[in-house]
Design an enzyme around this catalytic site. Sequence first.
Site, PDB file in Angstrom:
ATOM      1  N   PRO A  16     -59.984 -37.285 -53.181  1.00  0.00           N
ATOM      2  CA  PRO A  16     -60.493 -38.358 -52.320  1.00  0.00           C
ATOM      3  C   PRO A  16     -62.015 -38.347 -52.337  1.00  0.00           C
ATOM      4  O   PRO A  16     -62.624 -37.281 -52.173  1.00  0.00           O
ATOM      5  CB  PRO A  16     -59.966 -37.974 -50.929  1.00  0.00           C
ATOM      6  CG  PRO A  16     -59.681 -36.502 -51.008  1.00  0.00           C
ATOM      7  CD  PRO A  16     -59.340 -36.204 -52.437  1.00  0.00           C
ATOM      8  N   GLN A  69     -55.637 -40.336 -47.418  1.00  0.00           N
ATOM      9  CA  GLN A  69     -56.290 -39.223 -46.720  1.00  0.00           C
ATOM     10  C   GLN A  69     -56.802 -39.685 -45.362  1.00  0.00           C
ATOM     11  O   GLN A  69     -57.500 -40.694 -45.251  1.00  0.00           O
ATOM     12  CB  GLN A  69     -57.462 -38.648 -47.501  1.00  0.00           C
ATOM     13  CG  GLN A  69     -57.945 -37.382 -46.774  1.00  0.00           C
ATOM     14  CD  GLN A  69     -59.212 -36.776 -47.317  1.00  0.00           C
ATOM     15  OE1 GLN A  69     -60.248 -37.415 -47.382  1.00  0.00           O
ATOM     16  NE2 GLN A  69     -59.120 -35.509 -47.699  1.00  0.00           N
ATOM     17  N   CYS A  99     -64.400 -31.970 -45.442  1.00  0.00           N
ATOM     18  CA  CYS A  99     -65.591 -32.796 -45.566  1.00  0.00           C
ATOM     19  C   CYS A  99     -66.651 -32.348 -44.565  1.00  0.00           C
ATOM     20  O   CYS A  99     -66.385 -32.279 -43.363  1.00  0.00           O
ATOM     21  CB  CYS A  99     -65.158 -34.234 -45.303  1.00  0.00           C
ATOM     22  SG  CYS A  99     -66.416 -35.409 -45.607  1.00  0.00           S
ATOM     23  N   HIS A 170     -60.583 -26.726 -51.861  1.00  0.00           N
ATOM     24  CA  HIS A 170     -61.901 -26.779 -52.487  1.00  0.00           C
ATOM     25  C   HIS A 170     -62.441 -25.350 -52.405  1.00  0.00           C
ATOM     26  O   HIS A 170     -62.695 -24.841 -51.314  1.00  0.00           O
ATOM     27  CB  HIS A 170     -62.778 -27.780 -51.733  1.00  0.00           C
ATOM     28  CG  HIS A 170     -64.103 -28.014 -52.369  1.00  0.00           C
ATOM     29  ND1 HIS A 170     -64.982 -28.974 -51.923  1.00  0.00           N
ATOM     30  CD2 HIS A 170     -64.722 -27.419 -53.422  1.00  0.00           C
ATOM     31  CE1 HIS A 170     -66.073 -28.966 -52.680  1.00  0.00           C
ATOM     32  NE2 HIS A 170     -65.943 -28.027 -53.586  1.00  0.00           N
ATOM     33  N   GLY A 211     -62.768 -28.204 -57.168  1.00  0.00           N
ATOM     34  CA  GLY A 211     -64.178 -27.832 -57.123  1.00  0.00           C
ATOM     35  C   GLY A 211     -64.708 -27.454 -58.487  1.00  0.00           C
ATOM     36  O   GLY A 211     -64.308 -26.423 -59.046  1.00  0.00           O
ATOM     37  N   GLY A 212     -65.583 -28.290 -59.054  1.00  0.00           N
ATOM     38  CA  GLY A 212     -66.285 -27.912 -60.278  1.00  0.00           C
ATOM     39  C   GLY A 212     -65.462 -27.951 -61.545  1.00  0.00           C
ATOM     40  O   GLY A 212     -65.919 -27.483 -62.583  1.00  0.00           O
TER      41      GLY A 212
HETATM   42  C1  LIG Z   1     -69.028 -39.237 -53.325  1.00  0.00           C
HETATM   43  C2  LIG Z   1     -68.053 -38.223 -52.804  1.00  0.00           C
HETATM   44  C3  LIG Z   1     -67.318 -38.521 -51.672  1.00  0.00           C
HETATM   45  C4  LIG Z   1     -66.384 -37.594 -51.168  1.00  0.00           C
HETATM   46  N1  LIG Z   1     -65.592 -37.955 -50.111  1.00  0.00           N
HETATM   47  C5  LIG Z   1     -64.595 -37.127 -49.715  1.00  0.00           C
HETATM   48  C6  LIG Z   1     -63.624 -37.548 -48.764  1.00  0.00           C
HETATM   49  O1  LIG Z   1     -63.630 -38.688 -48.276  1.00  0.00           O
HETATM   50  N2  LIG Z   1     -62.667 -36.651 -48.398  1.00  0.00           N
HETATM   51  C7  LIG Z   1     -62.608 -35.387 -48.938  1.00  0.00           C
HETATM   52  O2  LIG Z   1     -61.715 -34.611 -48.586  1.00  0.00           O
HETATM   53  N3  LIG Z   1     -63.499 -34.978 -49.858  1.00  0.00           N
HETATM   54  C8  LIG Z   1     -64.463 -35.827 -50.266  1.00  0.00           C
HETATM   55  N4  LIG Z   1     -65.300 -35.440 -51.285  1.00  0.00           N
HETATM   56  C9  LIG Z   1     -65.136 -34.124 -51.901  1.00  0.00           C
HETATM   57  C10 LIG Z   1     -64.200 -34.212 -53.122  1.00  0.00           C
HETATM   58  O3  LIG Z   1     -62.912 -34.607 -52.741  1.00  0.00           O
HETATM   59  C11 LIG Z   1     -64.099 -32.845 -53.822  1.00  0.00           C
HETATM   60  O4  LIG Z   1     -63.557 -31.914 -52.937  1.00  0.00           O
HETATM   61  C12 LIG Z   1     -65.471 -32.328 -54.294  1.00  0.00           C
HETATM   62  O5  LIG Z   1     -66.206 -33.345 -54.945  1.00  0.00           O
HETATM   63  C13 LIG Z   1     -65.298 -31.135 -55.244  1.00  0.00           C
HETATM   64  O6  LIG Z   1     -64.546 -31.491 -56.381  1.00  0.00           O
HETATM   65  P1  LIG Z   1     -65.257 -31.832 -57.802  1.00  0.00           P
HETATM   66  O7  LIG Z   1     -66.188 -30.713 -58.096  1.00  0.00           O
HETATM   67  O8  LIG Z   1     -64.115 -31.951 -58.766  1.00  0.00           O
HETATM   68  O9  LIG Z   1     -65.999 -33.123 -57.596  1.00  0.00           O
HETATM   69  C14 LIG Z   1     -66.228 -36.345 -51.788  1.00  0.00           C
HETATM   70  C15 LIG Z   1     -66.979 -36.059 -52.934  1.00  0.00           C
HETATM   71  C16 LIG Z   1     -67.872 -36.988 -53.445  1.00  0.00           C
HETATM   72  C17 LIG Z   1     -68.651 -36.668 -54.708  1.00  0.00           C
END
Ligand SMILES: Cc1cc2nc3c(=O)[nH]c(=O)nc-3n(C[C@H](O)[C@H](O)[C@H](O)COP(=O)(O)O)c2cc1C
Length: 336
Positions: A16, A69, A99, A170, A211-212
């Site tokens: 999300p 979500q 978040c 995460h 995460g990452g």
């Molecule tokens: C622009 C943006 C908005 C996000 N909004 C949410 C959100 O609404 N709810 C949530 O649980 N995590 C949110 N996240 C976190 C992501 O779901 C994820 O946990 C985080 O980016 C780490 O994963 P990644 O490294 O694959 O990006 C957001 C991340 C980004 C970059």
Amino acid sequence: MPSNAATRAARLSVAPMMDWTNRHCRYLHRRMTRQALLYTEMVTAPALVRGGALHLLEHDPSEHPVALQLGGSDPAELAQAARLGEQAGYDEVNLNIGCPSDRVQSGCFGAVLMERPALVADCVKAMRDAVSVEVTVKCRIGVDDQNPETVLPDFLARVSAAGCNRFAIHARKAWLQGLSPKENRDIPPLDYDLVQRMKGLFPALHLSVNGGITTLDQAQAFLDAGLDGVMIGRAAYHDPPSVLCAADRRIFGTGVDSDPVTVVHDMLPYIETHLRTGGRLNQITRHMLGLFTGKPGARAWRRTLSEGAHKDGAGPELVLRALDHITALAPVPAPV
Ligand SMILES: Cc1cc2nc3c(=O)[nH]c(=O)nc-3n(C[C@H](O)[C@H](O)[C@H](O)COP(=O)(O)O)c2cc1C
């Protein structure tokens, strides 16, 4: 372990992301993968229940399997919001405990709830009692000076006892003071090992790591190591071909790889409908900028869309003009 469609799809999910994984983005991602689970942006329970913002639940039937979500911390309100989500057709309702944004902290939801596992358990129980679709949780490994080694297993034990069998973790802490939400996605160190050890402690739970993670090779390595799912956020958004186009074949063992040029053509009828109903082109094309990441012509593709899609009257012909930059540079197939 439950074996419904959303759980099967959770082997690979797109995280999300507020303002990013809206319905246009999910429609696009679904053109690339039939199998992976897609998440909405976070929708707050107060917005749905008190604000009556039911338009936030709109989605296209082709998005399934798709999870809603929710953010919130009032069990009754979350139960009502989950009911609205189920009625709207979502396959799963997920609770956001990850978040870290200020706005979310002030409303007492998101990562700050890692400190209140009993309240999270009450929320999950109320949501479980309200809906028959699966209720899942997305969390961090801890916040601030919490010790993840003790906090995370305690959190998983209590929240799973309340009826949540599937978690996306995460794999880093959220630091609630001093870091912006963006910094909180990069600076606290990742601890994949801890998430992996949780699978040993809770073998019956479905655990996804987040995460990452940027490639399907990495995702497959986590699955091979025993985790049940991998959730990918930013890489799926910025470079969807690398993460999504081969996901069905590689992660789910079914289907053929999708091709970004075909995906663009598949988007055209959707774009036309959007424009006919008063929408603007850039509301959709802003999610398509990464479609050719790393390919010849990618910069001209992005530039054509970024410079033109917000203008009055911009439509499918602009998308096709942008696509010319890619197809003109594509290698000519060898004669047979
Ligand atoms: C622009 C943006 C908005 C996000 N909004 C949410 C959100 O609404 N709810 C949530 O649980 N995590 C949110 N996240 C976190 C992501 O779901 C994820 O946990 C985080 O980016 C780490 O994963 P990644 O490294 O694959 O990006 C957001 C991340 C980004 C970059």
